[in-house]
Design an enzyme around this catalytic site. Structure first.
Site, mmCIF file in Angstrom:
data_model
loop_
_atom_site.group_PDB
_atom_site.id
_atom_site.type_symbol
_atom_site.label_atom_id
_atom_site.label_comp_id
_atom_site.label_asym_id
_atom_site.label_seq_id
_atom_site.Cartn_x
_atom_site.Cartn_y
_atom_site.Cartn_z
ATOM 1 N N HIS A 163 31.179 -32.961 29.515
ATOM 2 C CA HIS A 163 30.764 -34.354 29.662
ATOM 3 C C HIS A 163 29.455 -34.445 30.436
ATOM 4 O O HIS A 163 28.528 -35.169 30.060
ATOM 5 C CB HIS A 163 31.859 -35.166 30.363
ATOM 6 C CG HIS A 163 31.432 -36.570 30.680
ATOM 7 N ND1 HIS A 163 30.853 -36.929 31.879
ATOM 8 C CD2 HIS A 163 31.438 -37.681 29.924
ATOM 9 C CE1 HIS A 163 30.548 -38.208 31.852
ATOM 10 N NE2 HIS A 163 30.893 -38.695 30.674
ATOM 11 N N ARG A 211 9.888 -7.357 24.134
ATOM 12 C CA ARG A 211 10.077 -6.255 25.088
ATOM 13 C C ARG A 211 11.560 -5.937 25.248
ATOM 14 O O ARG A 211 12.302 -6.697 25.871
ATOM 15 C CB ARG A 211 9.461 -6.619 26.431
ATOM 16 C CG ARG A 211 7.974 -6.874 26.395
ATOM 17 C CD ARG A 211 7.464 -7.267 27.776
ATOM 18 N NE ARG A 211 6.038 -7.551 27.789
ATOM 19 C CZ ARG A 211 5.517 -8.756 27.566
ATOM 20 N NH1 ARG A 211 6.320 -9.779 27.310
ATOM 21 N NH2 ARG A 211 4.215 -8.943 27.602
ATOM 22 N N ARG A 234 9.426 -3.553 20.576
ATOM 23 C CA ARG A 234 9.008 -2.294 21.171
ATOM 24 C C ARG A 234 10.215 -1.565 21.741
ATOM 25 O O ARG A 234 11.015 -2.147 22.480
ATOM 26 C CB ARG A 234 7.979 -2.562 22.278
ATOM 27 C CG ARG A 234 7.367 -1.296 22.850
ATOM 28 C CD ARG A 234 6.261 -1.630 23.842
ATOM 29 N NE ARG A 234 6.801 -2.209 25.075
ATOM 30 C CZ ARG A 234 6.031 -2.732 26.035
ATOM 31 N NH1 ARG A 234 4.726 -2.777 25.885
ATOM 32 N NH2 ARG A 234 6.586 -3.217 27.125
ATOM 33 N N GLU A 259 -2.521 2.659 22.984
ATOM 34 C CA GLU A 259 -2.760 2.386 24.399
ATOM 35 C C GLU A 259 -3.200 3.629 25.182
ATOM 36 O O GLU A 259 -3.335 3.579 26.403
ATOM 37 C CB GLU A 259 -1.489 1.806 25.028
ATOM 38 C CG GLU A 259 -0.256 2.675 24.835
ATOM 39 C CD GLU A 259 1.041 1.966 25.195
ATOM 40 O OE1 GLU A 259 0.998 0.980 25.942
ATOM 41 O OE2 GLU A 259 2.099 2.426 24.725
ATOM 42 N N GLY A 319 -2.433 -2.039 23.222
ATOM 43 C CA GLY A 319 -1.982 -2.414 24.560
ATOM 44 C C GLY A 319 -3.173 -2.319 25.504
ATOM 45 O O GLY A 319 -3.494 -1.234 26.018
ATOM 46 N N SER A 320 -3.847 -3.441 25.708
ATOM 47 C CA SER A 320 -5.131 -3.400 26.417
ATOM 48 C C SER A 320 -4.968 -3.031 27.886
ATOM 49 O O SER A 320 -5.893 -2.445 28.477
ATOM 50 C CB SER A 320 -5.852 -4.744 26.287
ATOM 51 O OG SER A 320 -5.045 -5.805 26.762
ATOM 52 N N ASN A 321 -3.830 -3.314 28.504
ATOM 53 C CA ASN A 321 -3.654 -2.962 29.921
ATOM 54 C C ASN A 321 -3.668 -1.451 30.126
ATOM 55 O O ASN A 321 -4.435 -0.909 30.942
ATOM 56 C CB ASN A 321 -2.345 -3.547 30.461
ATOM 57 C CG ASN A 321 -2.459 -5.035 30.704
ATOM 58 O OD1 ASN A 321 -3.520 -5.614 30.583
ATOM 59 N ND2 ASN A 321 -1.341 -5.658 31.049
ATOM 60 N N ASP A 322 -2.786 -0.759 29.408
ATOM 61 C CA ASP A 322 -2.718 0.696 29.575
ATOM 62 C C ASP A 322 -3.983 1.380 29.060
ATOM 63 O O ASP A 322 -4.445 2.377 29.630
ATOM 64 C CB ASP A 322 -1.490 1.263 28.862
ATOM 65 C CG ASP A 322 -0.272 1.301 29.773
ATOM 66 O OD1 ASP A 322 -0.450 1.219 31.003
ATOM 67 O OD2 ASP A 322 0.864 1.386 29.269
ATOM 68 N N CYS A 329 -1.413 -6.947 21.683
ATOM 69 C CA CYS A 329 -0.348 -7.658 22.389
ATOM 70 C C CYS A 329 -0.585 -7.665 23.894
ATOM 71 O O CYS A 329 0.272 -8.086 24.665
ATOM 72 C CB CYS A 329 1.012 -7.044 22.079
ATOM 73 S SG CYS A 329 1.154 -5.293 22.473
#
Length: 797
Positions: free
Chosen positions: A424, A514, A581, A683, A704-707, A754
């Site tokens: 409710h 992820r 992934r 990456e 994977g631009s960060n790694d 990504c």
């Protein structure tokens, strides 16, 4: 012999009713007519019964001279000469003390005997429910405003229950609700539905919604289930089981698209009473039943198909009640009405609430709505305190009932100890637009009146309560005005509980799902610990075993939980691709899972250590990887999500790629079989340098631009000292990205990205467009801003 027209009849059987009879039998009973007659071909079972019409109600009032009394009493209330409580009580007392006219009594009893003959039961138990003419209209659900009476047996108790339904048109809550909605009290009438009881006291019952009630996502069916009669679910007395089924795959041959299956605590059960004076009673649910699911998969799918069929017949999302007969084992639909909150919302407008600061909640529960609210808490542990409730406070209570509606509409937010998303409190909160966190289990014990609270329902299916005023922002976005792009714009998504929040975004799939978020936050245990609890110390073993309680073993718990989490991420943008992934924890992160420390080596530099592809064929993790593969196979095969693409992270050499693909194939995931595509994260510098070699082994790359930045520039991406030097726009990085896009296209495979950079930098997104990247996957909270900059970049050439 005189023929009586339909409009003059006191009783009509369900199968003789249609939606054209709303004025005669109200919303509930008209819907039962549709279910009984129009949906028989879909195999939908509806318990038989009949409706005492509004003609009977008006004749009851006229024969007892009650119209003038009711009108005068309501005028006195509206003029302030009587309180709501006084006026409601005066009207109800007059109705309850008035005799049932003989001509109406005769029709009730005659048709009850007819029902007894039809079902072969001398004194059949029936459910007696009010069905008002103003119910179940857009913007007015009247949830719980009028009375229902269960397990009514015999002619005299039935007549009395009908009279009590008449009186319930004038409960305090119903009068207040009509006042708030602007309904003319005297133009509203009540019909009464008399329906054979389903023996759900020996099985279970609950509620079906044919959309996601919090986000409005239209492609799912939500089912709540508890043991016993269904009133405990509706009234929020239990935390029910909750099942979510994906509608687009319901008719796919062999598919079982149950994307969420959560077992509630179900602490109490409503069963038949032991005497006429006590038709129902509440008992404590036996411990084994609390951890057992009420419905099996086939029953869940059957109810979902029925819900979808009912939705098709009405042409709108529906709110449906179901029950299972514990004697025959059959399922029944006992009520259906249009859903009146999310169905009427503008689907092109997406309102986003966002907390400005990160805080740790003091407790959590199920989120109702998508909003955030702040205010002073007011704890209500008994109905006597309702009159003290101040406007704009946060209502904190064990649960709510329909009498509380007048104060719920004055609340900034609502928090309850008990109840689920179909209770409710949840239903009324949605209609009123008041955010609520329900089923916390502990709110009334932990909160004091006057304490400042912030409650947030903006993060998905879990709602959080904070012990402070936490600042937040509100933004409205018209997704219909967002530009179309040549580049495929996708979303990064990790939390299955929040995936439906973003369904309105015009994304063309999930560019990065992820897996590790599901493992860390929902599975919670290391897969090897689930496979080998005998290797753990006693305390950890108990913890792990408690996680997979209700499953045959830890392996099945891992596979089932991971599979349903992945399916939830893939569903909002189906049939567009969802790139999932494989797990990419580092060893220190794996060690942080329950039982994980026993299975992970200590590494000086986990960032470039035993992670990604190197784990999958190694004996230290091979069994765990097999579980990941089983989960993905279940998502694609058993559940039917063939749009799921598998992506391999941190793959250092082509030879390693071969070993991973071989390992996947041995676990039922063979590239190219049943349309399976396998992508690789690009990456590592070696992925760029050896692009053609990797392209022969995979169907696509995702940058994977960060790694990649970390490894090209030699900078630990987590280092605060070197943070200023970490820049994805470095010529070294952009040069490598431009190089790999060109070479991948020449090799005939697609390339996406990504990483975070396109979301952070408009010029980086423009650079990717110039390089003719195939897809860009964005974080949901930056999607709107970035898709506009990408469209601008495309327009400028």
């Amino acid at each position: 012999m005189t023929t009586v027209s339909r409009q003059e009849q006191f009783v009509l059987w369900f199968e003789d009713l249609s939606l054209d009879d709303l004025a005669l039998v109200g919303g509930k009973n008209a819907s039962l007519g549709v279910l009984s007659r129009d949906l028989e071909q879909d195999g939908i079972r509806v318990p038989p019964g009949f409706a005492l019409t509004t003609r009977a109600f008006r004749a009851f009032l006229a024969d007892n001279g009650l119209d003038a009394h009711i009108g005068d009493t309501l005028k006195a209330f509206q003029a302030g000469r009587m309180t709501l409580k006084q006026s409601g009580k005066a009207i109800r007392n007059r109705i309850l003390s008035a005799p049932m006219p003989e001509r109406i009594r005769h029709e009730i009893e005659r048709n009850y005997i007819g029902l007894a003959h039809r079902i072969g039961h001398r004194i059949p138990p029936v459910a007696v429910r009010s069905s008002a003419t103003a119910e179940d209209l857009p913007g007015a659900s009247f949830a719980g405003q009028h009375e229902s009476f269960l397990n009514i047996r015999g002619r005299e108790p039935l007549v009395e229950a009908c009279r009590r339904c008449f009186a319930s048109l004038f409960t305090d809550r119903a009068i207040a609700y009509r006042e708030a909605k602007g309904f003319d009290h005297l133009s509203v009438a009540v019909s009464v539905g008399v329906q054979q009881m389903v023996r759900s006291d020996k099985a279970g019952a609950g509620v079906i919604f044919t959309l996601d009630t919090e986000t409005g996502f239209p492609d799912v069916v939500q089912i709540s289930a508890a043991w016993g009669l269904g009133e405990t679910v509706v009234q929020g007395q239990v935390e029910p089981d909750r099942y979510v089924v994906f509608k687009p795959l319901l008719d796919k041959a062999g598919a079982i698209p149950i994307i969420s299956r959560k077992c509630g605590s179900k602490s109490v059960t409503l069963v038949y009473g032991r005497s006429e004076g006590q038709p129902t009673r509440l008992i404590n649910t036996p411990a084994p039943e609390r951890v057992r699911r009420v419905l099996g998969d086939e029953e869940i799918l059957q109810l979902a198909r029925w819900g979808a069929a009912i939705e098709r017949r009405y042409g709108k999302p529906m709110d449906i009640e179901w029950a299972k007969d514990g004697v025959s084992g059959e399922l029944f639909i006992v009520q259906a009405r249009p859903e009146t909150v999310k169905a009427g919302a503008d689907r092109s407008i997406m309102r986003r609430y966002t907390l400005v600061e990160e805080r740790i909640p003091v407790f959590s529960g199920a989120a109702v709505g998508n909003a955030i609210a702040t205010g002073k808490a007011f704890v209500v542990d008994s109905a006597e305190r309702l009159g003290e409730f101040p406007d704009g406070a946060i209502l904190v209570a064990p649960n709510t009932d329909p009498d509380w509606v007048p104060i719920m509409k004055r609340a900034a937010g609502i928090v309850t100890d008990h109840g689920g998303t179909t209770s409710h409190a949840a239903i009324v909160s949605r209609e009123l637009g008041v955010p609520a966190v329900v089923g916390t289990g502990q709110a009334t014990c932990m909160v004091k009146t006057g304490q400042t609270l912030t409650l947030s329902c903006a993060g998905g299916e879990k709602g959080h309560v904070y012990d402070a005023e936490v600042p937040f922002t509100v933004e409205d976005v018209d997704v219909g005005t967002l530009p179309e792009t040549r580049t495929q714009i996708m979303v990064n998504i990790a939390d299955p509980g929040a995936a439906f929040v973003w369904w309105q975004l015009p994304a063309r799939g999930v560019g990065l799902a992820r897996m590790e978020f599901i493992i860390a936050n929902i599975v919670r245990a290391h897969p090897m610990a689930l496979l080998h609890p005998d290797r753990l110390v006693k305390a950890e073993r108990k913890q792990v075993e408690s996680l997979f309680r209700g499953y045959p073993d830890g392996a099945e718990y891992f596979v089932d939980t991971l599979a349903r989490g992945i399916a939830s991420l893939a569903a909002p943008w189906y049939p567009h691709p969802a790139i999932v992934r494989l797990s990419d924890f580092k060893t220190n992160e794996y060690a942080g899972l329950v039982g994980g420390a026993h299975f992970e080596p200590a590494e000086e530099n986990p960032m470039i250590g035993f992670r990604g592809a190197s784990r999958y064929y190694d004996d230290r993790y091979r069994e765990g990887f097999a579980l990941e593969c089983r989960a993905l196979k279940r998502v694609r095969g058993t559940m039917g999500f063939e749009n799921v693409i598998v992506m391999v992270p941190f793959c250092r050499t082509p030879e390693e790629a071969d070993r991973v693909l071989e390992e996947m194939a041995s676990n039922g995931l063979r590239r190219g079989e049943d349309g399976l595509e396998v992508y690789m994260m690009c990456e590592i510098p070696a992925n760029v340098i050896l692009a053609e070699d990797f392209a022969r082994r995979f169907d696509g790359f995702s940058i994977g631009s960060n790694d990649l930045t970390q490894l090209l520039l030699g900078i630990d991406r987590d280092s605060e000292i070197l943070a200023e030097l970490f820049d994805e726009r470095s010529p070294a990085v952009t040069g490598a990205i431009a190089d790999v896009i060109g070479r991948a296209h020449k090799a005939g495979i697609k390339v996406g990205i990504c990483g975070q950079a396109p979301s952070n930098y408009a010029d980086f997104a423009a650079f990717l467009v110039r390089q003719q990247i195939d897809s860009i996957s964005l974080n949901p909270d930056s999607f709107v801003r970035t898709i506009r900059s990408i469209a601008d970049a495309e327009a400028s050439g």
